[in-house]
Design an enzyme around this catalytic site. Structure first.
Site, PDB file in Angstrom:
ATOM      1  N   ASN A  40      -1.807   4.262   2.511  1.00  0.00           N
ATOM      2  CA  ASN A  40      -1.980   4.864   1.190  1.00  0.00           C
ATOM      3  C   ASN A  40      -1.727   6.369   1.234  1.00  0.00           C
ATOM      4  O   ASN A  40      -1.036   6.929   0.386  1.00  0.00           O
ATOM      5  CB  ASN A  40      -3.401   4.613   0.688  1.00  0.00           C
ATOM      6  CG  ASN A  40      -3.570   3.207   0.135  1.00  0.00           C
ATOM      7  OD1 ASN A  40      -3.364   2.968  -1.028  1.00  0.00           O
ATOM      8  ND2 ASN A  40      -3.906   2.244   0.993  1.00  0.00           N
TER       9      ASN A  40
ATOM     10  N   GLU B 219      10.796  -5.157  -3.624  1.00  0.00           N
ATOM     11  CA  GLU B 219       9.764  -5.925  -2.911  1.00  0.00           C
ATOM     12  C   GLU B 219      10.258  -7.351  -2.714  1.00  0.00           C
ATOM     13  O   GLU B 219      10.670  -8.003  -3.663  1.00  0.00           O
ATOM     14  CB  GLU B 219       8.456  -5.899  -3.707  1.00  0.00           C
ATOM     15  CG  GLU B 219       7.410  -6.916  -3.288  1.00  0.00           C
ATOM     16  CD  GLU B 219       6.996  -6.823  -1.820  1.00  0.00           C
ATOM     17  OE1 GLU B 219       6.867  -5.694  -1.300  1.00  0.00           O
ATOM     18  OE2 GLU B 219       6.821  -7.895  -1.191  1.00  0.00           O
TER      19      GLU B 219
ATOM     20  N   ALA C 254       0.803  -1.233   0.000  1.00  0.00           N
ATOM     21  CA  ALA C 254       0.000   0.000   0.000  1.00  0.00           C
ATOM     22  C   ALA C 254       0.837   1.285   0.000  1.00  0.00           C
ATOM     23  O   ALA C 254       0.738   2.102  -0.929  1.00  0.00           O
ATOM     24  CB  ALA C 254      -0.963  -0.015   1.187  1.00  0.00           C
TER      25      ALA C 254
ATOM     26  N   CYS D  15      -6.528  -6.804   3.126  1.00  0.00           N
ATOM     27  CA  CYS D  15      -7.708  -6.883   3.986  1.00  0.00           C
ATOM     28  C   CYS D  15      -8.798  -7.747   3.363  1.00  0.00           C
ATOM     29  O   CYS D  15      -9.712  -8.194   4.053  1.00  0.00           O
ATOM     30  CB  CYS D  15      -8.269  -5.502   4.259  1.00  0.00           C
ATOM     31  SG  CYS D  15      -7.066  -4.379   4.979  1.00  0.00           S
TER      32      CYS D  15
END
Lengths: 447, 447
Positions: free
Chosen positions: B304, B32, B10, B42
């Site tokens: 975010n 990553e 995010a 979620c």
């Protein structure tokens, strides 16, 4: 001390109950012209939709409870006709035609509003109904029960009309809606109005905006015709839901100042232009928290709150109400429609340099099943960056979302501040960026 | 200029995308460690609940889109192991074991959080799972698909545990939940916690709070046993949902200051104690708008938003985030549970003279069909009258209601001011007095 209240619905009975709680020794007299007090008027469309429900289940608290348990002198069937501010009396007529006169020390005018009936031929015909008070609700329900109503025409496209439209369709009654004004829901953006229109059309509702209405005529022995400039709509019954008017005539006749929308002008303490007469509920005006101008937006919560504030002021507990945001929601079929604050036209009229945005987002998170569209319109002020108003349409999660924006309006939040709000997120309820935040981020680009 | 980001979820991907939009000429590199970026973490419990859904449908935007359409140098399978703030480099290892080193001008640490695994015997056994990243989600889904899972034990009773509990039950899997701490949901009033507990029990979930866990043992060849002080729970699989920890080790090793909950300490601009290193998302702390103290409350919206703010700051568009209210919602079966702001203990710890109230109201108007109970807990400060926090539980209308209270916390509204908010009312959605207003009116009596 005599505290007399004209009108026994939301504002009146809230005031009466609270006054008695505040000061049990107070003489509280309520004069109600109908036989009904303290009922959920807004619940009537839903009650009408269900033939198995008794209309009386909308009564929140019966007259006897007010009388016996609370010691309120609640007098039904008494129509107040005249207030004499000089001699401080209220006079009028009882249901049996006899007269009455009561002296007051403090008076509350809580006479509410009534359905507006256009001054056109045929609106007095049997089968032409309005829906504002419980007696009118009973009449509609009885009419549907005792007549073969296959088709109803609703004049007006406001929220009562739209709620009743759903009720009729649930009863299997066909519905056409007609009004003179061109725009379907003029207080919101076309895209949002279109979404509501689609929902109505999906439920086989005929929509005829922009049709000037001439008259209501008889069609044979049983039916009616709503005759418009270039359209005739047949109906077994007609519901006139073309807006409401404040019952402020008694106040005007007593010399009280009228304000916005011809409602009784009141200050923050709900006091009218007479130092011993308050007005509250649908017959009184209010300050709008955004424009800070007087407006007349009759809504139930304000009526209850204003009733309480009057009771407190009468009892010496100073209470002032800052104002209203005009927050409202209604449901029509599976569509929730909500608003708070000003629309673009109102914002421009109020002197703001209004900008607006409309976004489409989703009711649930990315890939979450059962998601549906949510449309959000936000209005902001370029000069100050303030949020001025919001409109929202969607199948879920609209009704309560609007409250976050309403709170923001009360505190004169800027769009930027609102966009930084830490709102709740879980996949069944919202995208990570709540649609309101997406709209705020979008509007920011224009401010 | 090289903008390097560690972590592609995010916060990291929000920052990467926005930085490229802000300044297309910027070199944006994302490191990553997994092969997944930008997915709805979620949403995993809901995906796991539905065998027909592909886990990959949680991916919001694929790696190729970021690479080709946005020009982000997105490198998956790269585990950053060391940040050298002096030489401004990040080094680590690729999936094939080879090393890498990248120079940065500005660095964002967005390493997120991981599931906490108690340091107790047997938690490494096959069939003991956690759920934080997509790979772990895939593993759980595969385990259920390939094993005969009739019974799951969930260690922990937080929102991930409660969401997964619903997912397991939807799959026909029996569930026991166990944790060491005595209180079921310690951050809300007992009455609210009881309502959630009832919902779980109505869905045949076994609840065992206050059971100290000793170990996880094998039971025969296929099953597991969660061994507690005075209880043994058999299971075909065990989900450890006992909380999360910030992945802040790489920041700590680089000499960055850690803050609340051992997350990376950041200021309003998301800058760490190093002038060229930002931190955002679940690995960073934040200021709480109510206590004005640093807290660590890892939530998706903040991640975010913080990612965006970092991108703006890196690109020279000053952005400062005021703080969070800790607003969160989850659903377990048919119960919505929401919170914002402080609970009573937190309020007292923060130095407030906290008072609280708990009220029960209804989700719909008087006599409206389908109404259910809504419980509201409000916390206020006797000294200032300020609203400090709220908790809410109910079967409908809770998830979005909480946002009105969250906005109120952001602007430090008093309970009295909130009680005067003009909230929406229509019979399908609320009583005339919204449950939040009823609670505010009630709390006012104590302030």
């Amino acid at each position: 001390m005599n505290f007399v209240i004209i009108g026994g619905d939301a504002a009146g009975m809230s005031a009466a109950s609270r006054a008695k709680r505040n000061k049990p020794e107070l003489n509280v007299t309520v004069l109600e012209k109908t036989m009904d007090v303290s009922y959920s008027a807004c619940g009537m469309p839903y009650n009408i939709a269900d033939p198995a429900r008794d209309m009386e289940d909308l009564v929140v608290r019966g007259a006897e409870v007010f009388r016996k348990k609370q010691g309120i002198d609640l007098l039904t069937g008494r129509t107040a006709r005249r207030v004499d501010p000089k001699n401080k009396t209220v006079s009028g007529t009882c249901v049996d035609g006899s007269g009455f006169e009561y002296p007051y020390d403090k008076l509350l005018i809580a006479t509410g509003a009534r359905a507006m009936i256009p001054n056109l031929p045929g609106f007095e015909r049997p089968g032409v109904m309005v829906l504002k008070n419980l007696e009118e609700g009973r009449r509609i329900k009885a009419h549907i029960r005792t007549h073969e109503v296959k088709k109803a025409v609703i004049i007006g496209m406001g929220y009562i009309g739209l709620e009743m439209c759903e009720a009729f369709r649930e009863l299997g009654i066909d519905v056409d809606m007609v009004k003179s004004r061109e725009t379907f829901l003029p207080w919101m953006d076309q895209k949002l109005a279109d979404a509501v229109e689609s929902e109505l059309k999906a439920n086989q509702v005929g929509l005829y905006p922009g049709r000037r209405i001439h008259s209501i005529e008889a069609e044979g022995k049983k039916k009616l015709q709503v005759v418009c400039e270039d359209l005739v709509l047949s109906a077994d019954m007609v519901l006139v839901a073309a807006g409401v008017l404040p019952n402020s005539e008694i106040a005007a006749a007593a010399g009280l100042k009228l304000g916005a929308g011809n409602a009784v002008s009141v200050d923050e303490t709900l006091l009218s232009s007479d130092p011993d007469i308050y007005a509250a509920g649908d017959c009184a005006d209010a300050v709008h928290v955004v424009s800070e101008k007087k407006v007349w937006i009759p809504l139930a919560l304000r009526a209850n709150r204003a009733g309480w504030a009057v009771a407190d002021n009468v009892c010496g507990k100073a209470a002032a109400l800052k104002g209203i945001a005009g927050t409202a929601v209604f449901k029509t079929f599976n569509m929730e429609v909500a608003r708070t604050g000003l629309d673009v036209h109102e914002a421009l009229d109020a002197g703001f340099d209004a900008a607006e945005t409309v976004i489409e987002s989703r009711s649930r998170a990315h890939a979450h099943p059962g998601s549906s569209a949510i449309l959000v319109q936000l209005i902001g002020d370029k000069a100050s960056g303030r949020l001025l108003g919001a409109r929202m349409v969607g199948k879920e999660g609209v009704a309560h979302r609007i409250n976050a924006l309403a709170v923001a309006l009360h505190v004169k939040m800027t769009v930027e501040e609102f966009s930084q709000s830490d709102l709740a997120y879980a996949p069944p309820f919202s995208p990570v960026w709540d649609p309101m935040l997406t709209a705020a981020n979008q509007l920011l680009k224009q401010l």
